[in-house]
Design a protein around this motif. Structure first.
Motif, PDB file in Angstrom:
ATOM      1  N   SER A  28      38.934  -5.388  52.368  1.00 58.72           N
ATOM      2  CA  SER A  28      39.482  -4.021  52.336  1.00 58.72           C
ATOM      3  C   SER A  28      41.000  -4.071  52.486  1.00 58.72           C
ATOM      4  O   SER A  28      41.518  -4.650  53.434  1.00 58.72           O
ATOM      5  N   PHE A  69      33.780   1.393  52.598  1.00 62.86           N
ATOM      6  CA  PHE A  69      33.936   0.411  53.670  1.00 62.86           C
ATOM      7  C   PHE A  69      33.646   1.080  55.017  1.00 62.86           C
ATOM      8  O   PHE A  69      33.650   2.306  55.133  1.00 62.86           O
ATOM      9  N   ARG A  70      33.406   0.234  56.004  1.00 58.12           N
ATOM     10  CA  ARG A  70      33.262   0.743  57.379  1.00 58.12           C
ATOM     11  C   ARG A  70      34.500   0.330  58.166  1.00 58.12           C
ATOM     12  O   ARG A  70      35.032  -0.763  57.985  1.00 58.12           O
ATOM     13  N   ALA A  71      34.985   1.235  59.007  1.00 54.06           N
ATOM     14  CA  ALA A  71      36.208   0.938  59.786  1.00 54.06           C
ATOM     15  C   ALA A  71      36.293   1.884  60.969  1.00 54.06           C
ATOM     16  O   ALA A  71      35.570   2.889  61.033  1.00 54.06           O
ATOM     17  N   PRO A  89      43.037   1.275  55.881  1.00 55.99           N
ATOM     18  CA  PRO A  89      41.882   1.301  56.790  1.00 55.99           C
ATOM     19  C   PRO A  89      42.295   0.774  58.161  1.00 55.99           C
ATOM     20  O   PRO A  89      43.126  -0.138  58.256  1.00 55.99           O
ATOM     21  N   PRO A 106      39.141  -2.525  59.387  1.00 55.56           N
ATOM     22  CA  PRO A 106      37.991  -2.469  58.485  1.00 55.56           C
ATOM     23  C   PRO A 106      37.021  -3.620  58.718  1.00 55.56           C
ATOM     24  O   PRO A 106      37.441  -4.745  58.989  1.00 55.56           O
ATOM     25  N   LEU A 124      40.758   5.693  59.040  1.00 52.63           N
ATOM     26  CA  LEU A 124      41.487   5.565  57.779  1.00 52.63           C
ATOM     27  C   LEU A 124      42.764   6.403  57.881  1.00 52.63           C
ATOM     28  O   LEU A 124      42.709   7.562  58.295  1.00 52.63           O
TER      29      LEU A 124
END
Ligand SMILES: NC(=O)c1ccc[n+]([C@@H]2O[C@H](COP(=O)([O-])OP(=O)(O)OC[C@H]3O[C@@H](n4cnc5c(N)ncnc54)[C@H](O)[C@@H]3O)[C@@H](O)[C@H]2O)c1
Ligand SMILES: Nc1ncnc2c1ncn2[C@@H]1O[C@H](COP(=O)(O)OP(=O)(O)OP(=O)(O)O)[C@@H](O)[C@H]1O
Length: 270
Positions: free
Chosen positions: A202, A158-160, A194, A197, A163
């Motif tokens: 997510s 995933f993109r965030a 996250p 996210p 984390l």
């Protein structure tokens, strides 16, 4: 008993209280040593955090002071926090409760172990966290792409913004503010959360400490790994962070204060 005193050094009243506590404990027949930063402000000699040893460390401060002490100690010694902070979630005693505790100290005390997470990057040990390790972009308002592997199996990508890798103890701290669950500290697990996210699906994960947890950075952007708000490490591009349960848990004096009662009165009325 051999007791080390640590005071927050940004509060004169806390320092004065610590000096008075040192005299009271010596009058009770205990050996008292001051942490170096605290001692310097009291015009005395002290020992560095890294060299702290003995039966008990008393921290006069808030959560940051407790976290700093545990983070810096090379060998864990049981910690008792006397709350001289804004929240003091990890500092179990209020100053007016301390006298009763020290009066019975000669009879000993119970110790509560709190798991920590150990962080390594590409085989190099960075440190252990009592609350959490957070991986964030070096520049604000940028995103990172993460890969999460559990026992070597891809679990999530995933993109965030970042984390959080939190312990149950840290579930009432940053992890709570990031929308995570309150986790009973008697549970041993890695709480993955996250930060903002860029994905509908997510979700936070609670993963057994019996598993091998790895987090990979899959972007070409510079990132930082921060442990308990106390130490910051730059992560190389495409670094792989390995998360394991630390072999050295944090040790707290068991004061008998129920965890869920503390959650209620310390965190619902901030
Ligand atoms: N948005 C957030 O909630 C947020 C943001 C950054 C850092 N933090 C926390 O701050 C910690 C560092 O503490 P600090 O005092 O040096 O930073 P700080 O001075 O920024 O204080 C952060 C706040 O988190 C509280 N806190 C820390 N550990 C806690 C715990 N285990 N349970 C409940 N509350 C807790 C502290 O009392 C303090 O009020 C980090 O480990 C992180 O967990 C929280
Ligand atoms: N002996 C010390 N030497 C150097 N820095 C210290 C020492 N004791 C405390 N500090 C730092 O001083 C700050 C004191 O903050 P602390 O968290 O104790 O109080 P607070 O933020 O008011 O309370 P809380 O964290 O409970 O809300 C922390 O950032 C801590 O890292």
């Amino acid at each position: 008993m051999k007791i080390v005193l640590v005071s927050r050094i940004d509060d004169e009243e806390a320092l004065r209280y610590t000096a008075s506590l040192a005299r009271d404990l010596e009058d009770l027949g205990h050996g008292v040593t001051l942490e170096e930063g605290t001692a310097q402000r009291l015009g005395r000699e002290g020992i560095p955090f890294e060299e702290i040893t003995g039966d008990l460390v008393v921290v006069v401060g808030g959560d940051g002071s407790v976290l700093l002490t545990i983070h810096q100690m090379r060998k864990q010694v049981p910690v008792l926090g006397i709350n001289w902070g804004e929240v003091g979630f990890l500092a179990d005693l209020e100053p007016d409760e301390a006298g009763a505790f020290f009066a019975t100290l000669k009879d000993g005390f119970r110790v509560e172990r709190r798991m920590r997470v150990s962080l390594s990057v590409d085989g190099k040990h960075l440190g252990d966290a009592l609350n959490e390790a957070v991986i964030v972009t070096e520049r604000p308002a940028k995103m990172l792409r993460f890969g999460v592997y559990v026992d070597g199996i891809p679990s999530e990508r995933f993109r965030a913004d970042g984390l959080l890798i939190s312990t149950p103890t840290g579930s009432t701290a940053y992890a709570m503010s990031a929308g995570g669950p309150i986790v009973d500290p008697q549970i041993e697990g890695f709480l993955l959360i996250p930060l903002a996210p860029y994905m509908l699906s997510s979700r936070p994960h609670l993963i057994s400490t019996g598993r091998i947890l790895e987090v990979t950075l899959e972007t070409e952007k510079p990132a930082h790994l921060v442990i308990d708000g106390q130490s910051t490490f730059e992560l190389e591009r495409e670094a792989k962070v390995t998360v394991t349960r630390s072999s050295e848990p944090a040790l707290f004096v068991h004061t008998g204060k129920p965890f869920f009662e503390k959650v209620n009165y310390k965190l619902r009325n901030l």
